[in-house]
Design a protein around this motif. Structure first.
Motif, PDB file in Angstrom:
ATOM      1  N   LEU A  90       0.826  -1.199   0.000  1.00 17.17           N
ATOM      2  CA  LEU A  90       0.000   0.000   0.000  1.00 17.17           C
ATOM      3  C   LEU A  90       0.864   1.254   0.000  1.00 17.17           C
ATOM      4  N   ALA A  91       1.948   1.213   0.751  1.00 16.89           N
ATOM      5  CA  ALA A  91       2.844   2.379   0.821  1.00 16.89           C
ATOM      6  C   ALA A  91       3.463   2.686  -0.537  1.00 16.89           C
ATOM      7  N   ARG A  92       3.767   1.642  -1.295  1.00 11.94           N
ATOM      8  CA  ARG A  92       4.355   1.842  -2.628  1.00 11.94           C
ATOM      9  C   ARG A  92       3.355   2.463  -3.593  1.00 11.94           C
ATOM     10  N   CYS A  93       2.066   2.424  -3.233  1.00 15.02           N
ATOM     11  CA  CYS A  93       1.010   2.905  -4.137  1.00 15.02           C
ATOM     12  C   CYS A  93       0.270   4.093  -3.530  1.00 15.02           C
ATOM     13  N   ASN A  94       0.990   4.932  -2.784  1.00 13.23           N
ATOM     14  CA  ASN A  94       0.430   6.170  -2.237  1.00 13.23           C
ATOM     15  C   ASN A  94      -0.756   5.900  -1.323  1.00 13.23           C
ATOM     16  N   ASN A  95      -0.720   4.758  -0.635  1.00  6.44           N
ATOM     17  CA  ASN A  95      -1.768   4.374   0.323  1.00  6.44           C
ATOM     18  C   ASN A  95      -3.162   4.328  -0.318  1.00  6.44           C
ATOM     19  N   ASP A  96      -3.203   3.951  -1.584  1.00  4.52           N
ATOM     20  CA  ASP A  96      -4.460   3.865  -2.322  1.00  4.52           C
ATOM     21  C   ASP A  96      -4.675   2.415  -2.738  1.00  4.52           C
ATOM     22  N   GLY A  97      -5.754   1.811  -2.258  1.00  9.12           N
ATOM     23  CA  GLY A  97      -6.009   0.406  -2.535  1.00  9.12           C
ATOM     24  C   GLY A  97      -6.205   0.109  -4.003  1.00  9.12           C
ATOM     25  N   LEU A  98      -6.931   0.978  -4.722  1.00 11.69           N
ATOM     26  CA  LEU A  98      -7.168   0.734  -6.141  1.00 11.69           C
ATOM     27  C   LEU A  98      -5.871   0.852  -6.940  1.00 11.69           C
ATOM     28  N   LEU A  99      -5.020   1.803  -6.570  1.00  8.14           N
ATOM     29  CA  LEU A  99      -3.715   1.896  -7.231  1.00  8.14           C
ATOM     30  C   LEU A  99      -2.891   0.652  -6.968  1.00  8.14           C
ATOM     31  N   ALA A 100      -3.000   0.117  -5.755  1.00  4.00           N
ATOM     32  CA  ALA A 100      -2.287  -1.122  -5.426  1.00  4.00           C
ATOM     33  C   ALA A 100      -2.785  -2.269  -6.302  1.00  4.00           C
ATOM     34  N   CYS A 101      -4.117  -2.310  -6.504  1.00  7.12           N
ATOM     35  CA  CYS A 101      -4.670  -3.347  -7.383  1.00  7.12           C
ATOM     36  C   CYS A 101      -4.182  -3.167  -8.818  1.00  7.12           C
ATOM     37  N   ASP A 102      -4.143  -1.905  -9.286  1.00  7.62           N
ATOM     38  CA  ASP A 102      -3.653  -1.646 -10.642  1.00  7.62           C
ATOM     39  C   ASP A 102      -2.212  -2.105 -10.810  1.00  7.62           C
ATOM     40  N   SER A 103      -1.411  -1.924  -9.755  1.00  7.91           N
ATOM     41  CA  SER A 103       0.005  -2.301  -9.835  1.00  7.91           C
ATOM     42  C   SER A 103       0.181  -3.815  -9.960  1.00  7.91           C
ATOM     43  N   LEU A 104      -0.820  -4.572  -9.543  1.00  8.44           N
ATOM     44  CA  LEU A 104      -0.727  -6.032  -9.607  1.00  8.44           C
ATOM     45  C   LEU A 104      -1.064  -6.562 -10.998  1.00  8.44           C
ATOM     46  N   LYS A 105      -1.675  -5.680 -11.849  1.00 17.31           N
ATOM     47  CA  LYS A 105      -2.051  -6.058 -13.209  1.00 17.31           C
ATOM     48  C   LYS A 105      -2.869  -7.358 -13.222  1.00 17.31           C
ATOM     49  N   ASN A 106      -3.857  -7.400 -12.340  1.00 13.67           N
ATOM     50  CA  ASN A 106      -4.736  -8.561 -12.230  1.00 13.67           C
ATOM     51  C   ASN A 106      -6.172  -8.050 -12.170  1.00 13.67           C
ATOM     52  N   ASP A 107      -6.813  -8.012 -13.344  1.00 16.50           N
ATOM     53  CA  ASP A 107      -8.161  -7.438 -13.428  1.00 16.50           C
ATOM     54  C   ASP A 107      -9.170  -8.215 -12.586  1.00 16.50           C
ATOM     55  N   ALA A 108      -9.028  -9.543 -12.527  1.00 15.66           N
ATOM     56  CA  ALA A 108      -9.962 -10.361 -11.748  1.00 15.66           C
ATOM     57  C   ALA A 108      -9.871 -10.015 -10.268  1.00 15.66           C
ATOM     58  N   TYR A 109      -8.637  -9.858  -9.766  1.00 11.56           N
ATOM     59  CA  TYR A 109      -8.505  -9.510  -8.355  1.00 11.56           C
ATOM     60  C   TYR A 109      -9.012  -8.095  -8.094  1.00 11.56           C
ATOM     61  N   LYS A 110      -8.757  -7.178  -9.011  1.00 12.00           N
ATOM     62  CA  LYS A 110      -9.217  -5.806  -8.816  1.00 12.00           C
ATOM     63  C   LYS A 110     -10.736  -5.768  -8.682  1.00 12.00           C
ATOM     64  N   LEU A 111     -11.433  -6.570  -9.497  1.00 13.41           N
ATOM     65  CA  LEU A 111     -12.897  -6.612  -9.405  1.00 13.41           C
ATOM     66  C   LEU A 111     -13.335  -7.160  -8.049  1.00 13.41           C
ATOM     67  N   LEU A 112     -12.661  -8.203  -7.573  1.00 11.61           N
ATOM     68  CA  LEU A 112     -12.978  -8.742  -6.251  1.00 11.61           C
ATOM     69  C   LEU A 112     -12.749  -7.689  -5.175  1.00 11.61           C
ATOM     70  N   PHE A 113     -11.651  -6.959  -5.296  1.00 14.69           N
ATOM     71  CA  PHE A 113     -11.337  -5.911  -4.324  1.00 14.69           C
ATOM     72  C   PHE A 113     -12.429  -4.848  -4.306  1.00 14.69           C
ATOM     73  N   GLN A 114     -12.871  -4.432  -5.475  1.00 13.14           N
ATOM     74  CA  GLN A 114     -13.917  -3.410  -5.557  1.00 13.14           C
ATOM     75  C   GLN A 114     -15.228  -3.923  -4.950  1.00 13.14           C
ATOM     76  N   LYS A 115     -15.547  -5.189  -5.199  1.00  8.80           N
ATOM     77  CA  LYS A 115     -16.756  -5.764  -4.610  1.00  8.80           C
ATOM     78  C   LYS A 115     -16.646  -5.810  -3.094  1.00  8.80           C
ATOM     79  N   ALA A 116     -15.474  -6.211  -2.611  1.00  7.29           N
ATOM     80  CA  ALA A 116     -15.275  -6.280  -1.168  1.00  7.29           C
ATOM     81  C   ALA A 116     -15.378  -4.888  -0.549  1.00  7.29           C
ATOM     82  N   ARG A 117     -14.840  -3.918  -1.236  1.00  5.00           N
ATOM     83  CA  ARG A 117     -14.901  -2.521  -0.746  1.00  5.00           C
ATOM     84  C   ARG A 117     -16.355  -2.070  -0.629  1.00  5.00           C
TER      85      ARG A 117
END
Length: 736
Positions: free
Chosen positions: A255-282
């Motif tokens: 999170l620190a590497r991504c300016n403490n932004d969860g969505l930016l952290a998801c973008d950095s992982l380059k995993n669209d499926a996980y990003k969608l799960l993260f957004q749903k969980a949020r």
């Protein structure tokens, strides 16, 4: 999830964000407890864990003792607990996440069995212990019932228990919450992490301290919780977090590497499926689902919710179903299947690499799944009545099988003809010398075997108005049981006993005559063991065939001739349907992956039958058959009263296999030395022979149209073989 819970508690303790106090400070307080987190703590704590649980199935031998110690602690401290269980899975708990957890557990268990086969006992025990919270659905079902029977307040949340306990606190129904980091995620300002009844101390974590230590805002803390994988919402995104012994710190670094932004952290992982799960969980956190004191489900922001909220928290069910779920009439499993439009079968404790188990869950149990969902769907919105459900299994994830639930709706209507009143049930059961609540299966078939009774149980249409038909505990239990037995083919359409029902009654009568029905503390164990034997036979699974590969499924009978081995195997398999008397301490003794594999087939069948029972009870209630004057405990009583609640462990099967193996050995060994904490092996063996005798009596009495002569001959010869073996053992000087 248990180890994840420990990871947060270890971090909180290590980094000084916890506070301790004397339990006496909680006197006269009301605590809302996340039941699954509490159970996982018992299953993983060094002082209470039983590492061989995954090798035995059933319940931990000391679980009841530990539960009672906690309940006594609450009573002595003047604390009123409310245990809240998880309800339906949130949409962010997708199949991929569940499959991943299953694969990890199965790989660990496979390694444990490999080590055991190489006689590396200590290493095997340690490896088994890594999966001691895997597959605890049946334990939670038992715990919910046991707490209710003990007079403790219980509740099942509509989804996440953590959200519900926080809601209870916010609405002043609780003074504090007990759970994990998930409670902080849902808005609790502090959460009690542990209560130590020996030291009389409790420990809690405070959210402001957590935020200060992590240097995060509230929203950033939510992102951290989700990225860490330490909650029930979202899995850890990458191996560097998942495999890290300190996942919270690893997630903080990401999170620190991504300016403490969860969505930016998801973008950095380059995993669209996980990003969608993260957004749903949020979104699931933002619009947390809970149930109020009237039994009505609500979301955190009331009516101000997005139109596609069902993509986050799941499809909506009628309010009545959430209420019956909250009271424990039904478990969440079938409701999950119906709302997610998918039955996902995961690998069993033995690993599930055998074809017989795969065939069982993918083909033989599929009609039971269909029936269960059809019963519920009849009372739901047209969307559910016309939308099918697919079956997916762990061993072929890309293959989906339609279960044809809409086609089964009409065939479920026969259940509506059961409206048996209290006087008929009580009088007819008493005539048979039985009690519906004590022996529901035996009482049901005995009642219908009496002349003139079947026609009194048929009601073509309910009186108007339809509400208020059932007002007593016996009526609720009795009618649910009658419906279930007709569905399973033990009762004909005219409510007389079918050929299966008559054979079942013969077996139960034999058990009553030999007093097997009265053996043990659990008065239902005997009738349920006999019933399960019939069900397994009907699935072509009650036999002495070599179902599992010997190379990886070690632990099959190994002494004597092929006949000795086959008969030992048949009797050992039947013995897995009964319980084992063991001290309130972790098991030590011989294991058998071969017998465990069969035990898991029996457990899957038992679970499917229990699901069907619950759906008959739910359908009955949704049709307005119960009085509106029933109280919440009345519904909880129904959930506890329904048969097939408790899953036996493998202990009795191991004892029978060991004993019969030794009877076929030239130099016999006293097997009591192998089971260090068994309390009465002699009576356990006697119970196993009584169980066998009752089941064999039913098999021999069955019409040849349902049990063929080859099967009868196999059982008869096995019975003669057993009698000879026991006679020889009695005559020997080195008996046991």
């Amino acid at each position: 999830m248990g180890l994840h819970t420990l990871a947060f508690k270890e971090w909180a303790t290590h980094d000084g964000v916890t506070v301790s106090g004397e339990i006496n400070q909680l006197r006269d307080k009301r605590l809302a407890i996340d039941a699954e987190d509490w159970l996982n703590t018992l299953l993983t704590a060094q002082t209470t864990r039983e590492p061989l649980l995954p090798a035995l199935g059933g319940l931990p031998f000391a679980l009841k003792k530990h539960v009672n110690e906690h309940l006594e602690g609450f009573r002595n401290a003047g604390i009123t607990p409310t245990f809240v269980f998880n309800g339906l899975d949130l949409a962010c708990r997708d199949r991929a996440a569940i499959a991943k957890e299953s694969r990890i557990a199965a790989a660990s268990l496979d390694e444990a069995w490999r080590l055991y086969g190489e006689s590396k006992a200590d290493d095997a025990v340690a490896e088994f212990g890594k999966s001691c919270t895997y597959g605890t659905y049946h334990i939670l079902r038992w715990l919910r019932s046991y707490l209710h029977i003990e007079g403790v307040r219980i509740q099942t949340a509509p989804s996440a228990a953590a959200a519900q306990v926080v809601a209870l606190h916010n609405e002043n129904f609780a003074d504090a919450v007990v759970g994990s980091m998930s409670c902080l995620l849902y808005g609790a300002s502090r959460v009690i992490l542990s209560l130590d009844w020996e030291t009389k101390l409790f420990v809690w974590a405070e959210k402001p301290k957590c935020l200060a230590k992590l240097n995060l805002s509230d929203d950033q803390f939510v992102d951290l919780c989700l990225l860490s994988g330490l909650t029930i919402l979202a899995p850890p995104p990458i191996p560097e977090i998942e495999l890290n012994p300190a996942p919270l710190i690893a997630a903080r670094e990401l999170l620190a590497r991504c300016n403490n932004d969860g969505l930016l952290a998801c973008d950095s992982l380059k995993n669209d499926a996980y990003k969608l799960l993260f957004q749903k969980a949020r979104a699931a956190v933002t619009h947390a689902l809970w149930i109020d004191h009237t039994g009505k489900p609500r979301t955190k922001h009331g009516e101000v919710t997005p139109n596609n909220l069902h993509d986050v928290i799941g499809q909506r069910l009628p309010d009545d179903i959430y209420y019956y779920l909250s009271r424990g009439v039904v478990s969440p499993r079938v409701l999950n299947w119906r709302t997610r439009l998918e039955v996902f079968e995961v690998a069993p404790l033995d690993g599930g690499s055998s074809r017989p188990y795969q065939t069982l869950v993918s083909q033989k149990l599929a009609p039971l799944r269909t029936r269960s969902m059809a019963l519920m769907s009849r009372s739901l919105h047209n969307y559910y009545q016309y939308t099918d459900v697919e079956l997916v299994c762990w061993y072929e994830m890309d293959r989906k099988k339609a279960l044809d639930v809409p086609d089964a709706l009409q065939s479920s209507q026969a259940a509506d003809r059961w409206h048996v009143k209290e006087d008929v049930i009580a009088r007819s059961a008493a005539t048979a010398g039985l009690d519906m609540q004590r022996s529901p299966l035996y009482a049901a078939v005995s009642i219908l075997s009496q002349p003139g009774i079947p026609e009194k149980t048929i009601t073509e249409s309910l009186p108007q108005p339809a509400t208020g038909t059932y007002t007593t505990r016996q009526e609720l239990l009795g009618n649910a049981t009658f419906r279930f037995l007709e569905d399973r083919g033990y009762i004909n359409n005219d409510h007389t006993l079918s050929a299966w029902g008559k054979a079942l009654k013969v077996a139960l009568d034999h058990a009553a005559k030999t007093e097997y029905l009265d053996i043990g503390d659990d008065h239902r164990e005997a009738e349920e063991a006999i019933f399960m034997a019939f069900e397994l036979h009907r699935l072509d699974a009650l036999n002495s065939l070599n179902l599992f590969p010997a190379t990886s499924y070690q632990g099959a009978p190994m002494r004597g001739s092929d006949t000795d081995k086959a008969n030992t195997l048949l009797l050992s398999r039947i013995a897995c349907l009964g319980s084992f008397q063991h001290g309130e301490i972790g098991f030590t003794g011989p294991l058998s992956r071969h017998l465990l594999a069969y035990h898991q087939m029996a457990a899957a069948t038992r679970g499917a039958l229990r699901d069907l029972l619950e759906m008959h009870a739910l359908s009955m209630l949704l049709k307005g058959a119960a009085s509106r004057d029933l109280t919440p405990p009345d519904y909880s009583n129904l959930g506890s009263d329904l048969p097939l609640l408790r899953e036996p462990d493998l202990g009795l099967s191991l004892v029978v296999k060991s004993y019969l193996d030794e009877l076929s050995n030239e130099k016999r060994t006293d097997i009591t030395k192998w089971f260090n904490h068994a309390t009465d092996i002699k009576s356990d063996l006697e119970k196993a022979w009584e169980m066998w005798g009752a089941i064999n009596a039913g098999i021999q009495a069955a019409d040849s149209g349902i049990v063929n002569n080859d099967t009868k001959t196999t059982f008869r010869k096995a019975d003669e073989w057993l009698a000879q073996k026991l006679k020889q053992a009695a005559a020997a000087t080195n008996g046991t």
